[in-house]
Design a protein around this motif. Structure first.
Motif, PDB file in Angstrom:
ATOM      1  N   THR A 106       5.085   8.047  28.063  1.00  0.00           N
ATOM      2  CA  THR A 106       5.769   9.200  28.654  1.00  0.00           C
ATOM      3  C   THR A 106       5.853   9.069  30.168  1.00  0.00           C
ATOM      4  O   THR A 106       5.151   9.765  30.906  1.00  0.00           O
ATOM      5  CB  THR A 106       5.050  10.514  28.290  1.00  0.00           C
ATOM      6  OG1 THR A 106       3.665  10.409  28.658  1.00  0.00           O
ATOM      7  CG2 THR A 106       5.164  10.799  26.811  1.00  0.00           C
ATOM      8  N   PRO A 107       6.710   8.182  30.677  1.00  0.00           N
ATOM      9  CA  PRO A 107       6.911   8.123  32.124  1.00  0.00           C
ATOM     10  C   PRO A 107       7.629   9.378  32.596  1.00  0.00           C
ATOM     11  O   PRO A 107       8.154  10.145  31.778  1.00  0.00           O
ATOM     12  CB  PRO A 107       7.789   6.883  32.293  1.00  0.00           C
ATOM     13  CG  PRO A 107       8.549   6.801  31.011  1.00  0.00           C
ATOM     14  CD  PRO A 107       7.587   7.272  29.951  1.00  0.00           C
ATOM     15  N   PRO A 108       7.682   9.603  33.886  1.00  0.00           N
ATOM     16  CA  PRO A 108       8.373  10.804  34.382  1.00  0.00           C
ATOM     17  C   PRO A 108       9.841  10.800  33.977  1.00  0.00           C
ATOM     18  O   PRO A 108      10.439   9.739  33.767  1.00  0.00           O
ATOM     19  CB  PRO A 108       8.214  10.689  35.904  1.00  0.00           C
ATOM     20  CG  PRO A 108       7.061   9.773  36.114  1.00  0.00           C
ATOM     21  CD  PRO A 108       7.075   8.820  34.968  1.00  0.00           C
ATOM     22  N   PRO A 109      10.441  11.982  33.869  1.00  0.00           N
ATOM     23  CA  PRO A 109      11.881  12.031  33.598  1.00  0.00           C
ATOM     24  C   PRO A 109      12.661  11.296  34.684  1.00  0.00           C
ATOM     25  O   PRO A 109      12.219  11.196  35.832  1.00  0.00           O
ATOM     26  CB  PRO A 109      12.193  13.534  33.613  1.00  0.00           C
ATOM     27  CG  PRO A 109      10.883  14.204  33.348  1.00  0.00           C
ATOM     28  CD  PRO A 109       9.842  13.321  33.967  1.00  0.00           C
ATOM     29  N   VAL A 110      13.819  10.776  34.309  1.00  0.00           N
ATOM     30  CA  VAL A 110      14.671  10.081  35.265  1.00  0.00           C
ATOM     31  C   VAL A 110      15.475  11.111  36.043  1.00  0.00           C
ATOM     32  O   VAL A 110      16.033  12.053  35.461  1.00  0.00           O
ATOM     33  CB  VAL A 110      15.611   9.100  34.533  1.00  0.00           C
ATOM     34  CG1 VAL A 110      16.510   8.377  35.532  1.00  0.00           C
ATOM     35  CG2 VAL A 110      14.796   8.097  33.724  1.00  0.00           C
ATOM     36  N   ALA A 111      15.525  10.942  37.347  1.00  0.00           N
ATOM     37  CA  ALA A 111      16.282  11.876  38.180  1.00  0.00           C
ATOM     38  C   ALA A 111      17.740  11.894  37.740  1.00  0.00           C
ATOM     39  O   ALA A 111      18.308  10.841  37.417  1.00  0.00           O
ATOM     40  CB  ALA A 111      16.185  11.467  39.645  1.00  0.00           C
ATOM     41  N   GLY A 118      12.990   8.166  29.614  1.00  0.00           N
ATOM     42  CA  GLY A 118      11.897   8.737  30.392  1.00  0.00           C
ATOM     43  C   GLY A 118      11.575  10.158  29.974  1.00  0.00           C
ATOM     44  O   GLY A 118      12.276  10.788  29.180  1.00  0.00           O
ATOM     45  N   GLY A 119      10.479  10.674  30.517  1.00  0.00           N
ATOM     46  CA  GLY A 119      10.079  12.047  30.269  1.00  0.00           C
ATOM     47  C   GLY A 119       9.184  12.214  29.055  1.00  0.00           C
ATOM     48  O   GLY A 119       8.925  11.273  28.302  1.00  0.00           O
ATOM     49  N   GLY A 120       8.689  13.432  28.869  1.00  0.00           N
ATOM     50  CA  GLY A 120       7.849  13.755  27.729  1.00  0.00           C
ATOM     51  C   GLY A 120       7.971  15.223  27.391  1.00  0.00           C
ATOM     52  O   GLY A 120       8.303  16.051  28.249  1.00  0.00           O
ATOM     53  N   TRP A 121       7.726  15.553  26.122  1.00  0.00           N
ATOM     54  CA  TRP A 121       7.833  16.939  25.691  1.00  0.00           C
ATOM     55  C   TRP A 121       6.884  17.205  24.536  1.00  0.00           C
ATOM     56  O   TRP A 121       6.228  16.288  24.031  1.00  0.00           O
ATOM     57  CB  TRP A 121       9.266  17.309  25.333  1.00  0.00           C
ATOM     58  CG  TRP A 121       9.939  16.518  24.223  1.00  0.00           C
ATOM     59  CD1 TRP A 121       9.358  15.642  23.350  1.00  0.00           C
ATOM     60  CD2 TRP A 121      11.327  16.548  23.889  1.00  0.00           C
ATOM     61  NE1 TRP A 121      10.287  15.127  22.483  1.00  0.00           N
ATOM     62  CE2 TRP A 121      11.512  15.663  22.791  1.00  0.00           C
ATOM     63  CE3 TRP A 121      12.424  17.228  24.383  1.00  0.00           C
ATOM     64  CZ2 TRP A 121      12.752  15.451  22.205  1.00  0.00           C
ATOM     65  CZ3 TRP A 121      13.669  17.013  23.796  1.00  0.00           C
ATOM     66  CH2 TRP A 121      13.827  16.134  22.725  1.00  0.00           C
ATOM     67  N   VAL A 140      13.021  15.299  27.958  1.00  0.00           N
ATOM     68  CA  VAL A 140      13.189  13.847  27.942  1.00  0.00           C
ATOM     69  C   VAL A 140      14.541  13.497  28.552  1.00  0.00           C
ATOM     70  O   VAL A 140      15.481  14.298  28.525  1.00  0.00           O
ATOM     71  CB  VAL A 140      13.085  13.261  26.514  1.00  0.00           C
ATOM     72  CG1 VAL A 140      11.706  13.503  25.931  1.00  0.00           C
ATOM     73  CG2 VAL A 140      14.168  13.802  25.600  1.00  0.00           C
ATOM     74  N   SER A 141      14.608  12.295  29.119  1.00  0.00           N
ATOM     75  CA  SER A 141      15.858  11.777  29.676  1.00  0.00           C
ATOM     76  C   SER A 141      16.411  10.723  28.727  1.00  0.00           C
ATOM     77  O   SER A 141      15.665   9.874  28.232  1.00  0.00           O
ATOM     78  CB  SER A 141      15.618  11.145  31.051  1.00  0.00           C
ATOM     79  OG  SER A 141      15.047  12.071  31.951  1.00  0.00           O
ATOM     80  N   VAL A 142      17.713  10.783  28.481  1.00  0.00           N
ATOM     81  CA  VAL A 142      18.347   9.808  27.595  1.00  0.00           C
ATOM     82  C   VAL A 142      19.570   9.224  28.286  1.00  0.00           C
ATOM     83  O   VAL A 142      20.186   9.857  29.152  1.00  0.00           O
ATOM     84  CB  VAL A 142      18.755  10.436  26.244  1.00  0.00           C
ATOM     85  CG1 VAL A 142      17.543  10.979  25.510  1.00  0.00           C
ATOM     86  CG2 VAL A 142      19.789  11.523  26.432  1.00  0.00           C
TER      87      VAL A 142
END
Length: 582
Positions: free
Chosen positions: A234-239, A85-88, A179-181
């Motif tokens: 680019t979905p939202p970052p994962v909590a 998730g996420g984007g940069w 980004v979330s990994v």
């Protein structure tokens, strides 16, 4: 017996001493993309258990190398990294100012002369990693990325692939986003087959589950597992507190190998495919590794449990020799070592590693740079020229009752501005075009690989997929040209010729001799249909010799073709799997 579960019984009849090798099994239930059921492991008690989850790691675009707090040792434990998730952005003046995911900025690779970037020649803004503060950077992207087992141990660090020192501009100062990994520092364990006499399947699934069997001199490393990357950009970052579950297993690549594969098989291996209230099968589509068989509800498939693996090797060698010049090109499929490298896959008691599928052999030799003048690469040229003869006709009956017959003629047409022979087939409502592939390797892969491509106009949609499958089946079985007419044919003419199983895999024909061996060979390397010297090695002559190797469409009264149950294995059933003598 629990009428709501399916019981799978396992029998290890290899007869191997522990000093030679041990039979192992691992299994899983694939997750449903819809979330209807989750990814599950085969546990030590023979039940499937929930796969593990991990907390996501946030990687910021404005910081250089960031610690994950995870110590890895990829030579002992598989490590996978996947974007979740996420984007940069590494430069607001690129990609129209829009954020992108861990794959990096679309269509913008780092110039090779800008060596202050951690990695050149790959996308700017892509996710990269290293082990320890002095480790060499490696590109990850969206993943899932499997860390090679040759990597050193140490702390995993992650970063955006950017001008970290500001050597060519603002560096990290104009970056934004994160980004979330998901990092899985664990895998799916193999169990000694003797310790799991039975397996209980109680979960309704999509029928696409596997048990993988391996015979190895030492305990196999766990199979890598990984998280699913989102389908959108680019979905939202994962909590940071939201657990990310494992989604699937990274499986062994099919042999042969030009270099050490990742993950690396510990010895010969093979699969059993199953599901809850679904068909079950043993498949040799990606090569033959182990002499597995199974039985359920009066049906039995796979290698005759009396046949040893050593007998399989000698039978294959004898079979290719006895089939003569038409089969000679297939002799190389009996795989012992690797292609063009010093890596040799591990074997047990000095036996062969696998009988490779022709498609996998050609792809591996091409990748290793040792394809050269391999006769398998040109094997189908003359047959395809005859099949795609201009002004010839096909008439294919998909229904068996005359209600869905496609008929048409072969003419010269244009494919990507190149004049190409092609059949245009119509049932009066739908029309599809099938092009002849270029001579050489592309023709060989067209037949052996059976991958839908530019040679099927419209892909596999509608009836196009079934029509193309019928053509591939006829080619592999050596009867394709028999279904070609020189003038407008009777309805269903091609299907009538192609579905006569007595004509399949004829002596001296141009056919898939790997598939013929699986369907027809006996333990003496003879065609069991005519030799009268024992039954086929594969029970009932049923096998998956290629991916389209199914009972044909249209009217057909021959034997069951694939090594697959003819119906679903229902809850309350028992399936008995045997790994035969070595």
């Amino acid at each position: 017996m629990n009428t709501e579960s399916i019981t799978i019984m396992l029998s290890d009849n290899t007869g191997l001493q522990a000093t030679d090798g041990t039979a192992y099994v691992a299994g899983w239930i694939n997750a449903a993309p819809s979330g209807a059921f989750q990814f599950q492991f085969l546990g030590s008690g023979g039940a499937f258990v929930a796969a593990p989850s991990v907390l996501p790691i946030a990687v910021l675009a404005i910081q250089a190398w960031q610690s994950t707090g995870i110590d890895v040792n990829p030579s002992a434990t598989p490590v996978t990294i996947a974007y979740v998730g996420g984007g940069w952005s590494a430069d607001p003046d690129t990609n129209s100012g829009q954020l992108y995911d861990a794959a990096g900025c679309p269509d913008l690779n780092v110039p090779t002369d800008q060596t202050q970037y951690p990695i050149v020649g790959v996308p700017m803004g892509g996710l990269i990693g290293r082990i320890g503060s002095t480790g060499s950077p490696f590109f990850i992207g969206r993943g899932p990325y499997l860390m090679p087992s040759t990597f050193p141990s140490g702390e995993l660090q992650l970063c955006i692939n950017d001008d970290l020192t500001g050597a060519y501009g603002p560096g990290l100062k104009d970056n934004s986003g994160s980004v979330s990994v998901a990092v899985f520092n664990q895998g799916l364990a193999f169990l000694e087959m003797s310790s799991v006499p039975s397996i209980a399947l109680t979960t309704a699934t999509n029928g696409n589950e596997r048990l993988v069997f391996a015979v190895a001199p030492t305990q196999p490393a766990p199979l890598p597992i990984y998280a699913a990357s989102p389908p959108i950009a680019t979905p939202p970052p994962v909590a940071p507190t939201q657990a990310v579950p494992a989604f699937a297993v990274m499986q062994y690549p099919p042999p042969p190998y030009g270099n050490q594969p990742q993950p690396s098989p510990p010895g010969p291996f093979d699969f059993f495919e199953f599901g809850y209230n679904a068909a079950a099968d043993v498949s040799a589509v990606n090569g033959f590794g182990l002499n597995l068989s199974f039985s359920s509800a009066g049906e039995s498939f796979g290698v005759d449990p009396r046949i040893s693996r050593a007998t399989m090797a000698s039978a294959y060698t004898d079979f290719i020799a006895k089939e003569g010049a038409s089969a000679a090109a297939y002799g190389e499929l009996l795989t012992v070592g690797a292609l063009g490298s010093s890596y040799t896959p591990p074997t047990v008691k000095g036996e062969f590693f696998a009988i490779s599928d022709p498609s996998d052999m050609l792809i591996a030799k091409q990748a290793a740079g040792v394809l050269d003048s391999d006769s398998l690469a040109s094997y189908w040229d003359a047959t395809l020229n005859a099949f795609f003869a201009v002004n010839s006709y096909l008439s294919i009956d998909l229904s068996g009752d005359g209600t869905n017959i496609y008929t048409g003629q072969c003419t010269m047409q244009s494919l990507n501005t190149v004049s190409t022979a092609a059949y245009t087939l119509s049932n009066g409502t739908n029309t599809y075009t099938f092009y002849q592939p270029p001579q050489g390797l592309q023709s060989a892969l067209y037949v052996f690989q059976q991958a839908f491509s530019q040679y099927q106009e419209g892909g596999s949609g509608g009836d196009a997929g079934l029509l193309q499958m019928n053509i591939w089946e006829a080619l592999c079985r050596g009867v394709a040209v028999a279904g070609v007419a020189t003038q407008s044919p009777p309805s269903g003419f091609s299907t009538t010729a192609w579905n006569d199983s007595a004509q399949w895999y004829g002596a001296g024909s141009t056919c898939n001799y790997y598939a013929k061996f699986l369907h027809c060979a006996n333990a003496h390397g003879e065609d069991a249909r005519i030799a009268g010297n024992g039954p086929p090695i594969f029970l009932g002559g049923a096998a998956y010799g290629f991916s389209a190797d199914e009972n044909p469409n249209g009217s057909y009264s021959g034997p069951n073709v694939p090594s697959k149950t003819q119906g679903n294995v229902a809850p309350g059933s028992t399936v008995a799997i045997t790994l035969g003598p070595w």
